[in-house]
Scaffold this motif. Structure first.
Motif, short mmCIF file in Angstrom:
data_model
loop_
_atom_site.label_atom_id
_atom_site.label_comp_id
_atom_site.label_asym_id
_atom_site.label_seq_id
_atom_site.Cartn_x
_atom_site.Cartn_y
_atom_site.Cartn_z
N GLU A 190 0.85 -1.19 0.00
CA GLU A 190 0.00 0.00 0.00
C GLU A 190 0.88 1.24 0.00
O GLU A 190 1.87 1.31 0.72
CB GLU A 190 -0.90 0.01 1.23
CG GLU A 190 -1.82 1.22 1.29
CD GLU A 190 -2.73 1.23 2.52
OE1 GLU A 190 -3.56 2.14 2.60
OE2 GLU A 190 -2.59 0.34 3.37
N SER A 191 0.49 2.21 -0.81
CA SER A 191 1.16 3.51 -0.82
C SER A 191 0.09 4.57 -0.60
O SER A 191 -1.09 4.26 -0.45
CB SER A 191 1.88 3.72 -2.16
OG SER A 191 0.93 3.83 -3.21
N ASP A 192 0.49 5.83 -0.63
CA ASP A 192 -0.48 6.92 -0.47
C ASP A 192 -1.48 6.96 -1.62
O ASP A 192 -2.62 7.37 -1.44
CB ASP A 192 0.23 8.27 -0.37
CG ASP A 192 0.96 8.45 0.95
OD1 ASP A 192 0.66 7.69 1.90
OD2 ASP A 192 1.83 9.32 1.02
N ASP A 193 -1.04 6.52 -2.81
CA ASP A 193 -1.89 6.60 -4.00
C ASP A 193 -2.78 5.38 -4.20
O ASP A 193 -3.82 5.48 -4.83
CB ASP A 193 -1.02 6.78 -5.25
CG ASP A 193 -0.28 8.10 -5.24
OD1 ASP A 193 -0.78 9.04 -4.61
OD2 ASP A 193 0.79 8.18 -5.86
N GLY A 194 -2.36 4.21 -3.70
CA GLY A 194 -3.17 3.03 -3.95
C GLY A 194 -2.51 1.75 -3.47
O GLY A 194 -1.62 1.77 -2.61
N PHE A 195 -2.95 0.65 -4.04
CA PHE A 195 -2.47 -0.67 -3.68
C PHE A 195 -1.82 -1.32 -4.90
O PHE A 195 -2.24 -1.08 -6.03
CB PHE A 195 -3.63 -1.57 -3.21
CG PHE A 195 -4.34 -1.01 -2.02
CD1 PHE A 195 -3.91 -1.29 -0.73
CD2 PHE A 195 -5.45 -0.19 -2.18
CE1 PHE A 195 -4.57 -0.77 0.37
CE2 PHE A 195 -6.12 0.33 -1.09
CZ PHE A 195 -5.68 0.04 0.19
N ARG A 196 -0.83 -2.17 -4.64
CA ARG A 196 -0.19 -2.93 -5.71
C ARG A 196 -0.19 -4.39 -5.29
O ARG A 196 0.30 -4.73 -4.21
CB ARG A 196 1.22 -2.45 -5.96
CG ARG A 196 1.91 -3.18 -7.10
CD ARG A 196 3.25 -2.52 -7.43
NE ARG A 196 3.95 -3.22 -8.46
CZ ARG A 196 3.78 -3.02 -9.76
NH1 ARG A 196 2.92 -2.12 -10.16
NH2 ARG A 196 4.47 -3.70 -10.65
N VAL A 229 -4.23 -0.79 -8.03
CA VAL A 229 -5.57 -0.35 -7.67
C VAL A 229 -5.44 1.02 -7.00
O VAL A 229 -5.00 1.10 -5.85
CB VAL A 229 -6.26 -1.35 -6.71
CG1 VAL A 229 -7.68 -0.91 -6.40
CG2 VAL A 229 -6.24 -2.76 -7.29
N PRO A 230 -5.81 2.10 -7.70
CA PRO A 230 -5.69 3.42 -7.08
C PRO A 230 -6.76 3.65 -6.01
O PRO A 230 -7.87 3.14 -6.11
CB PRO A 230 -5.87 4.38 -8.26
CG PRO A 230 -6.53 3.60 -9.32
CD PRO A 230 -6.26 2.16 -9.07
N LYS A 231 -6.39 4.41 -5.00
CA LYS A 231 -7.35 4.78 -3.96
C LYS A 231 -8.30 5.84 -4.51
O LYS A 231 -7.93 6.63 -5.38
CB LYS A 231 -6.63 5.34 -2.73
CG LYS A 231 -5.85 4.30 -1.97
CD LYS A 231 -5.20 4.93 -0.75
CE LYS A 231 -4.42 3.92 0.05
NZ LYS A 231 -3.73 4.51 1.20
N ALA A 232 -9.52 5.84 -3.99
CA ALA A 232 -10.48 6.89 -4.36
C ALA A 232 -9.98 8.21 -3.79
O ALA A 232 -9.29 8.24 -2.77
CB ALA A 232 -11.86 6.54 -3.81
N ASP A 233 -10.34 9.32 -4.45
CA ASP A 233 -9.87 10.63 -4.00
C ASP A 233 -10.27 10.92 -2.56
O ASP A 233 -9.55 11.58 -1.83
CB ASP A 233 -10.40 11.73 -4.93
CG ASP A 233 -9.72 11.69 -6.29
OD1 ASP A 233 -8.56 11.24 -6.34
OD2 ASP A 233 -10.34 12.10 -7.29
#
Length: 165
Positions: free
Chosen positions: A60-66, A141-145
């Motif tokens: 997990e990162s600030d922008d999403g999941f890998r 998988v990007p996180k929602a805003d």
């Protein structure tokens, strides 16, 4: 009062290391595989095949999941990825290869597989990206805003706006 007599065990027991000599999950997986083979040999090939779960890493990162899933020898056309809300489901099949001669031993996985993941937090399912490289399926998988962390800047109050009292 006498103390109990301690008998020495055979040399075979002493040679075994203390604790787990191998990964217990691997041993459990092997046991399930052997039990499936036993059921198939007893009931016949009509027994339903149980889907297995491939090995995967989730970061997990600030922008999403890998999500990186190990699928050696699988073609991308044999993989299906579905996203429903926070749940990601990857299914597919590794087909048995046609061989010449008698197969003496096989430890490679074949048949249907399924990987399920429930992601912690809201995601943007419209922007999911997947690519296959060197037998590893990488899904971004990007996180929602709404779910992304936001840095709030602290401003200094100007001297004219303070209350004088």
């Amino acid at each position: 009062m006498t103390t109990p007599v301690r008998h020495q065990r055979g040399a075979a027991m002493q040679a075994r290391p203390v604790g787990w000599a191998r990964n217990p999950l691997t041993e459990f997986d092997q046991l399930l595989s052997e039990m499936s083979g036993l059921i198939e040999s007893t009931v016949g090939a009509a027994a339903p095949a149980v889907a297995w779960t491939p090995l995967a890493d989730v970061t997990e990162s600030d922008d999403g999941f890998r999500i990186e899933i190990e699928l050696p020898g699988v073609k991308s056309k044999d993989i299906d990825i579905e996203a429903n809300g926070q749940e990601l489901v990857v299914t597919g099949e590794i087909k048995e290869k046609e061989r010449k001669g008698v197969l003496r031993r096989s430890t490679r996985r074949t048949g249907s597989f399924e990987y399920r993941l429930r992601l912690p937090g809201e995601v943007d399912t419209d922007k999911i990206n997947a690519q296959m490289s060197d037998g590893v399926l990488s899904i971004t998988v990007p996180k929602a805003d709404v779910a992304k962390p936001r840095h709030v800047e602290i401003r200094e109050a100007s001297e004219g706006t303070g209350s004088d009292g």
